[in-house]
Design a protein around this motif. Structure first.
Motif, PDB file in Angstrom:
ATOM      1  N   ASP A  65       1.088  -1.061  -0.220  1.00  0.00           N
ATOM      2  CA  ASP A  65      -0.037   0.108  -0.040  1.00  0.00           C
ATOM      3  C   ASP A  65       0.846   1.184  -0.065  1.00  0.00           C
ATOM      4  OD1 ASP A  65      -2.299   1.528   0.279  1.00  0.00           O
ATOM      5  OD2 ASP A  65      -2.628   1.011   2.246  1.00  0.00           O
ATOM      6  N   ILE A  66       0.408   2.348  -0.476  1.00  0.00           N
ATOM      7  CA  ILE A  66       1.320   3.476  -0.372  1.00  0.00           C
ATOM      8  C   ILE A  66       0.992   4.229   0.964  1.00  0.00           C
ATOM      9  CG2 ILE A  66       1.322   5.936  -1.307  1.00  0.00           C
ATOM     10  CD1 ILE A  66       1.354   5.012  -4.183  1.00  0.00           C
ATOM     11  N   LEU A  67      -0.085   4.488   1.415  1.00  0.00           N
ATOM     12  CA  LEU A  67      -0.452   5.308   2.504  1.00  0.00           C
ATOM     13  C   LEU A  67      -0.575   4.352   3.733  1.00  0.00           C
ATOM     14  CD1 LEU A  67      -3.007   7.880   1.092  1.00  0.00           C
ATOM     15  CD2 LEU A  67      -0.406   7.965   1.722  1.00  0.00           C
ATOM     16  N   MET A  68       0.636   4.292   4.720  1.00  0.00           N
ATOM     17  CA  MET A  68       0.451   3.272   5.858  1.00  0.00           C
ATOM     18  C   MET A  68       1.164   4.312   6.881  1.00  0.00           C
ATOM     19  SD  MET A  68       1.944  -0.155   3.934  1.00  0.00           S
ATOM     20  CE  MET A  68       3.345   0.647   3.367  1.00  0.00           C
ATOM     21  N   PRO A  69       0.914   3.851   8.178  1.00  0.00           N
ATOM     22  CA  PRO A  69       1.191   4.356   9.348  1.00  0.00           C
ATOM     23  C   PRO A  69       3.079   4.296   9.233  1.00  0.00           C
ATOM     24  CG  PRO A  69      -0.433   2.910   9.924  1.00  0.00           C
ATOM     25  CD  PRO A  69      -0.046   2.821   8.599  1.00  0.00           C
ATOM     26  N   GLY A  70       3.734   5.452   9.684  1.00  0.00           N
ATOM     27  CA  GLY A  70       5.171   5.257   9.544  1.00  0.00           C
ATOM     28  C   GLY A  70       5.579   5.332   8.324  1.00  0.00           C
ATOM     29  N   ALA A  92      17.458   1.528  -3.027  1.00  0.00           N
ATOM     30  CA  ALA A  92      18.867   1.871  -2.386  1.00  0.00           C
ATOM     31  C   ALA A  92      19.474   0.558  -2.018  1.00  0.00           C
ATOM     32  CB  ALA A  92      18.787   2.690  -1.051  1.00  0.00           C
ATOM     33  N   GLY A  93      18.987  -0.348  -2.404  1.00  0.00           N
ATOM     34  CA  GLY A  93      19.730  -1.759  -2.104  1.00  0.00           C
ATOM     35  C   GLY A  93      19.545  -2.674  -0.993  1.00  0.00           C
ATOM     36  N   ARG A  94      18.561  -2.436  -0.130  1.00  0.00           N
ATOM     37  CA  ARG A  94      18.305  -3.158   0.934  1.00  0.00           C
ATOM     38  C   ARG A  94      17.688  -4.508   0.616  1.00  0.00           C
ATOM     39  NH1 ARG A  94      16.938  -0.792   6.139  1.00  0.00           N
ATOM     40  NH2 ARG A  94      16.995  -3.055   6.721  1.00  0.00           N
ATOM     41  N   VAL A  95      16.854  -4.576  -0.384  1.00  0.00           N
ATOM     42  CA  VAL A  95      16.178  -5.689  -0.969  1.00  0.00           C
ATOM     43  C   VAL A  95      16.180  -5.576  -2.595  1.00  0.00           C
ATOM     44  CG1 VAL A  95      14.211  -7.040  -0.937  1.00  0.00           C
ATOM     45  CG2 VAL A  95      14.750  -5.267   0.793  1.00  0.00           C
ATOM     46  N   ASP A  96      16.720  -6.606  -3.155  1.00  0.00           N
ATOM     47  CA  ASP A  96      16.615  -6.469  -4.564  1.00  0.00           C
ATOM     48  C   ASP A  96      15.541  -7.138  -5.292  1.00  0.00           C
ATOM     49  OD1 ASP A  96      17.161  -6.263  -7.301  1.00  0.00           O
ATOM     50  OD2 ASP A  96      18.521  -8.148  -7.149  1.00  0.00           O
ATOM     51  N   CYS A  97      14.380  -6.269  -5.382  1.00  0.00           N
ATOM     52  CA  CYS A  97      13.212  -6.960  -6.111  1.00  0.00           C
ATOM     53  C   CYS A  97      12.186  -5.903  -6.367  1.00  0.00           C
ATOM     54  CB  CYS A  97      12.543  -8.139  -5.083  1.00  0.00           C
ATOM     55  SG  CYS A  97      11.555  -7.035  -3.782  1.00  0.00           S
ATOM     56  N   PRO A  98      11.189  -6.366  -7.607  1.00  0.00           N
ATOM     57  CA  PRO A  98      10.164  -5.150  -7.867  1.00  0.00           C
ATOM     58  C   PRO A  98       9.191  -4.860  -6.820  1.00  0.00           C
ATOM     59  CG  PRO A  98       9.875  -7.454  -9.173  1.00  0.00           C
ATOM     60  CD  PRO A  98      11.250  -7.607  -8.042  1.00  0.00           C
ATOM     61  N   VAL A  99       8.665  -3.664  -6.889  1.00  0.00           N
ATOM     62  CA  VAL A  99       7.576  -3.477  -5.943  1.00  0.00           C
ATOM     63  C   VAL A  99       6.468  -2.853  -6.594  1.00  0.00           C
ATOM     64  CG1 VAL A  99       6.896  -1.832  -3.966  1.00  0.00           C
ATOM     65  CG2 VAL A  99       9.194  -2.646  -4.188  1.00  0.00           C
ATOM     66  N   VAL A 100       5.078  -3.395  -6.336  1.00  0.00           N
ATOM     67  CA  VAL A 100       3.916  -3.174  -6.976  1.00  0.00           C
ATOM     68  C   VAL A 100       3.148  -2.035  -6.118  1.00  0.00           C
ATOM     69  CG1 VAL A 100       1.881  -3.746  -8.091  1.00  0.00           C
ATOM     70  CG2 VAL A 100       3.731  -5.059  -8.734  1.00  0.00           C
ATOM     71  N   LEU A 101       2.960  -0.920  -6.184  1.00  0.00           N
ATOM     72  CA  LEU A 101       2.127  -0.393  -5.250  1.00  0.00           C
ATOM     73  C   LEU A 101       0.663  -0.186  -5.510  1.00  0.00           C
ATOM     74  CD1 LEU A 101       4.364   3.022  -4.972  1.00  0.00           C
ATOM     75  CD2 LEU A 101       4.185   1.016  -3.201  1.00  0.00           C
ATOM     76  N   ILE A 102      -0.138  -0.230  -4.565  1.00  0.00           N
ATOM     77  CA  ILE A 102      -1.566  -0.054  -4.521  1.00  0.00           C
ATOM     78  C   ILE A 102      -1.852   0.777  -3.636  1.00  0.00           C
ATOM     79  CG2 ILE A 102      -1.961  -2.588  -5.203  1.00  0.00           C
ATOM     80  CD1 ILE A 102      -2.626  -3.264  -2.291  1.00  0.00           C
ATOM     81  N   THR A 103      -3.017   1.674  -4.020  1.00  0.00           N
ATOM     82  CA  THR A 103      -3.660   2.757  -3.276  1.00  0.00           C
ATOM     83  C   THR A 103      -5.049   3.284  -3.403  1.00  0.00           C
ATOM     84  OG1 THR A 103      -3.092   5.122  -2.910  1.00  0.00           O
ATOM     85  CG2 THR A 103      -3.106   4.459  -5.149  1.00  0.00           C
ATOM     86  N   GLY A 104      -5.669   3.484  -2.202  1.00  0.00           N
ATOM     87  CA  GLY A 104      -7.150   3.858  -2.353  1.00  0.00           C
ATOM     88  C   GLY A 104      -7.272   5.285  -2.819  1.00  0.00           C
TER      89      GLY A 104
END
Length: 200
Positions: free
Chosen positions: A54-59, A71-83
């Motif tokens: 999700d895009i909008l989350m606490p923190g 930045a290199g913490r994890v090497d994988c694609p990210v799919v974002l979802i949002t309301g």
């Protein structure tokens, strides 16, 4: 595309559970997190093939997560979802490095298409597949069962494991039986092979 590991990060428990179920029935291994921070704190939990967040989350927001991932913490694609989809947010997400941006409510096929498209760019290695299968077989072990398994891996006998953990040898035997049953193995050597493949 079965056997790939997908992480779902969303503070909405109902959506998290439904996405986990949906991905599970489509043959993916799934782990869920309530926040991006919880995921980043647990990054050593195993390989990740794709993150759905999700895009909008606490923190930490989904956008910040994408930047951390890139930045290199994890090497994988990210799919974002949002309301709360808008064009500027979508553009920002893509610039940050998200592979896709999906507005809620969305069709199941739309999400699966986005994930499969992201995964096509990441060919799975046979060693990764074996590791994922081994990890999946160990996923339901309790922390105490894992302690006993670590003792067995170190070549210790029941009595020594019992002493180390402050439990009785009989209790260690019970944990050993549980380990065999939960991992569906017939011998200790098979259990050791799974544990080593999983990287324990």
């Amino acid at each position: 595309m079965t056997g790939r590991r997908i992480l779902v990060i969303d503070d909405d428990a109902a959506l998290r559970d439904s996405l986990a179920f949906l991905l599970d029935v489509n043959g993916f291994y799934v782990a869920t997190y309530e926040t991006a921070t919880a995921f980043l704190n647990d990054v050593a939990s195993g390989p990740v093939d794709c993150i759905v967040s999700d895009i909008l989350m606490p923190g930490m927001s989904g956008l910040e997560l994408v930047r951390k991932v890139k930045a290199g913490r994890v090497d994988c694609p990210v799919v974002l979802i949002t309301g709360h989809g808008d064009v500027s947010l979508a553009v920002e997400a893509m610039k940050a490095g998200a592979v896709d941006f999906i507005e809620k409510p969305f069709e199941v096929e739309v999400l699966l298409r986005a994930i499969n498209s992201a995964l096509k760019a990441r060919p799975i290695k046979p060693a990764d597949a074996a590791k994922l299968q081994a990890e999946a077989r160990l996923a339901n072990l309790s922390s105490r069962e894992r302690d006993v398994l670590q003792g067995l891996l170190a070549g210790k006998i029941n009595k020594v494991i019992a002493h180390d953990l402050g439990i009785s040898p009989r209790t260690v035997e019970v944990y050993r039986a549980n380990l065999m049953a939960k991992t569906n193995v017939r011998s200790i050597s098979e259990l050791m092979r799974i544990a080593i493949t999983a990287g324990l």
